[in-house]
Structures are given as structure tokens and as C-alpha cells.
Design a protein around this motif. Sequence first.
Motif, mmCIF file in Angstrom:
data_model
loop_
_atom_site.group_PDB
_atom_site.id
_atom_site.type_symbol
_atom_site.label_atom_id
_atom_site.label_comp_id
_atom_site.label_asym_id
_atom_site.label_seq_id
_atom_site.Cartn_x
_atom_site.Cartn_y
_atom_site.Cartn_z
ATOM 1 N N PRO A 127 0.821 -1.217 0.000
ATOM 2 C CA PRO A 127 0.000 0.000 0.000
ATOM 3 C C PRO A 127 0.854 1.267 0.000
ATOM 4 N N THR A 128 2.048 1.195 0.583
ATOM 5 C CA THR A 128 2.947 2.357 0.607
ATOM 6 C C THR A 128 3.316 2.775 -0.813
ATOM 7 N N PHE A 129 3.563 1.804 -1.693
ATOM 8 C CA PHE A 129 3.903 2.105 -3.080
ATOM 9 C C PHE A 129 2.788 2.903 -3.745
ATOM 10 N N PHE A 130 1.541 2.489 -3.526
ATOM 11 C CA PHE A 130 0.426 3.179 -4.162
ATOM 12 C C PHE A 130 0.179 4.543 -3.529
ATOM 13 N N ARG A 131 0.490 4.692 -2.241
ATOM 14 C CA ARG A 131 0.365 6.009 -1.598
ATOM 15 C C ARG A 131 1.403 6.984 -2.143
ATOM 16 N N LYS A 132 2.587 6.484 -2.454
ATOM 17 C CA LYS A 132 3.646 7.341 -2.989
ATOM 18 C C LYS A 132 3.415 7.687 -4.463
ATOM 19 N N ASN A 133 2.590 6.915 -5.144
ATOM 20 C CA ASN A 133 2.270 7.143 -6.559
ATOM 21 C C ASN A 133 0.759 7.292 -6.709
ATOM 22 N N PRO A 134 0.182 8.391 -6.200
ATOM 23 C CA PRO A 134 -1.277 8.526 -6.196
ATOM 24 C C PRO A 134 -1.877 8.687 -7.593
ATOM 25 N N THR A 135 -3.037 8.089 -7.768
ATOM 26 C CA THR A 135 -3.813 8.233 -8.999
ATOM 27 C C THR A 135 -5.279 8.386 -8.606
ATOM 28 N N PRO A 136 -6.112 8.870 -9.531
ATOM 29 C CA PRO A 136 -7.526 9.087 -9.190
ATOM 30 C C PRO A 136 -8.318 7.811 -8.921
ATOM 31 N N SER A 137 -7.858 6.668 -9.455
ATOM 32 C CA SER A 137 -8.622 5.430 -9.254
ATOM 33 C C SER A 137 -7.680 4.230 -9.199
ATOM 34 N N ILE A 138 -8.200 3.121 -8.692
ATOM 35 C CA ILE A 138 -7.414 1.878 -8.640
ATOM 36 C C ILE A 138 -7.106 1.422 -10.060
ATOM 37 N N PHE A 139 -8.062 1.595 -10.936
ATOM 38 C CA PHE A 139 -7.882 1.191 -12.331
ATOM 39 C C PHE A 139 -6.639 1.862 -12.921
ATOM 40 N N GLU A 140 -6.476 3.154 -12.688
ATOM 41 C CA GLU A 140 -5.318 3.874 -13.217
ATOM 42 C C GLU A 140 -4.032 3.536 -12.461
ATOM 43 N N SER A 141 -4.143 3.208 -11.183
ATOM 44 C CA SER A 141 -2.938 2.888 -10.408
ATOM 45 C C SER A 141 -2.307 1.575 -10.865
ATOM 46 N N LEU A 142 -3.088 0.699 -11.484
ATOM 47 C CA LEU A 142 -2.551 -0.581 -11.960
ATOM 48 C C LEU A 142 -1.531 -0.406 -13.084
ATOM 49 N N GLN A 143 -1.549 0.736 -13.752
ATOM 50 C CA GLN A 143 -0.563 0.949 -14.816
ATOM 51 C C GLN A 143 0.856 1.085 -14.255
ATOM 52 N N ASN A 144 0.987 1.295 -12.941
ATOM 53 C CA ASN A 144 2.298 1.355 -12.303
ATOM 54 C C ASN A 144 2.868 -0.027 -11.993
ATOM 55 N N VAL A 145 2.075 -1.081 -12.129
ATOM 56 C CA VAL A 145 2.505 -2.441 -11.822
ATOM 57 C C VAL A 145 3.047 -3.092 -13.093
ATOM 58 N N ASN A 146 4.264 -3.646 -13.007
ATOM 59 C CA ASN A 146 4.878 -4.296 -14.172
ATOM 60 C C ASN A 146 4.018 -5.450 -14.676
ATOM 61 N N GLY A 147 3.833 -5.520 -15.983
ATOM 62 C CA GLY A 147 3.094 -6.613 -16.589
ATOM 63 C C GLY A 147 1.590 -6.436 -16.581
ATOM 64 N N VAL A 148 1.083 -5.377 -15.940
ATOM 65 C CA VAL A 148 -0.353 -5.132 -15.870
ATOM 66 C C VAL A 148 -0.652 -3.845 -16.641
ATOM 67 N N ARG A 149 -1.625 -3.922 -17.582
ATOM 68 C CA ARG A 149 -1.981 -2.742 -18.357
ATOM 69 C C ARG A 149 -3.495 -2.587 -18.372
ATOM 70 N N PRO A 150 -4.008 -1.548 -17.685
ATOM 71 C CA PRO A 150 -5.436 -1.301 -17.767
ATOM 72 C C PRO A 150 -5.764 -0.662 -19.119
ATOM 73 N N GLN A 151 -6.864 -1.070 -19.716
ATOM 74 C CA GLN A 151 -7.254 -0.527 -21.018
ATOM 75 C C GLN A 151 -8.672 0.013 -20.914
ATOM 76 N N LEU A 152 -8.831 1.294 -21.171
ATOM 77 C CA LEU A 152 -10.137 1.938 -21.122
ATOM 78 C C LEU A 152 -10.850 1.675 -22.438
ATOM 79 N N ASN A 153 -12.015 1.026 -22.407
ATOM 80 C CA ASN A 153 -12.747 0.669 -23.619
ATOM 81 C C ASN A 153 -13.768 1.728 -24.005
ATOM 82 N N CYS A 154 -14.344 2.420 -23.032
ATOM 83 C CA CYS A 154 -15.364 3.415 -23.306
ATOM 84 C C CYS A 154 -15.131 4.630 -22.413
ATOM 85 N N SER A 155 -14.824 5.772 -23.034
ATOM 86 C CA SER A 155 -14.547 6.964 -22.237
ATOM 87 C C SER A 155 -15.827 7.618 -21.718
#
Length: 174
Positions: A127-155
Motif C-alpha cells: 500500500p505504501t507504493f500506491f500512496r507514494k504514486n497517487p492516482t484518481p482510481s485503482i484502475f489507473e494505479s494498476l498501470q504502475n505495476v509491471n506486466g499489468v496494463r489497464p485498457q479503457l474501452n469506453c470513455s
Amino acid sequence: MKNIVSIYLLLMSTLVVGQTISGKTTAENGDEIPYANVYLKKTRIGTSSNDTGFYELKNIPEDNYTLIVSSIGYKTVAVKITITGDKKITKNIVLLEDDSLDEIVISGTLRPVSKTNSPVPVEVYSPTFFRKNPTPSIFESLQNVNGVRPQLNCSVCNTGDIHINGLEGPYTFV
């Protein structure tokens, strides 16, 4: 002359060497544990054991301390120590194995894989890693994790999927 003696005594009192704690870090089976972290809690006094498991802490003022010894794959040990007098203290520390390395990881293999058996390097995100790299949502925070890529299908409705190691969510094991 009196001032010179006073200055000399003042200098000598600042050069007084404190006590020394030394010892060896080993596993239950007697194997040496190299590069273990060894420090006195709530101080700046610390070191790591050498390649044979030997450690030495020098210049320790008289007081009560907690000696902390830790190493990856072993449970952390805390030992109470009282420093008094001029003697050198020897504390050999035995560390117990820690089973936390057998956790399940996110994998693109469709089956559970432990950290120790993973064919690829494994990273743990706290949780410390995600606190140091804040994003508006969990979905967007996953882009900071190696090998994980969130893809927005509908804006418009903000729906999307998560790709792990290039594969879509249903084809991976979480």
C-alpha cells in the motif's frame, strides 16, 4: 596551563570509545546467513553481516537496547541488550525460516505459482507504493505495476479491462 588541561580532558571525554556487540547470524540448521541486517532499534547504529554471517557494532554508549536482526526469507529477531562496563558482548543470532515467500502471485499461466517457483522475477507492491504514486482510481494505479496494463474501452461510461502479461483478464490467473 589550567585551560590546556581542561581542553585536553574535554577532548579525551569526546574520544571515549563505547562498547562493541559482535556475533554470527545463522539459520536453524547452522548455515551462516550472509548480509543480514543488524541494528539497534531507535538508534542510527547498524550494519550488515559479512559473507560468513559475522557482524560487529562499535562505539555503543551505555544504555538498554533492542538488537534487531533480519534477512529475506527469515523471521526478524529482537533481542534485549544492556550495555554496561568495558566488556565486549558476543550475541550469536539464530534466525527461523519465514514461509511468507510461498505467497500466490499474479501470473499469465492460468495456474497458481509461488514466488520461489516463478519462472519470472516477482515484485511485491505494498500500500505504501500506491500512496507514494497517487492516482484518481485503482484502475489507473494498476498501470504502475509491471506486466499489468489497464485498457479503457469506453470513455463515456468508463469501462475497461485489465491485461496481464499482454493477455486479457479472463485468460490469466489472479
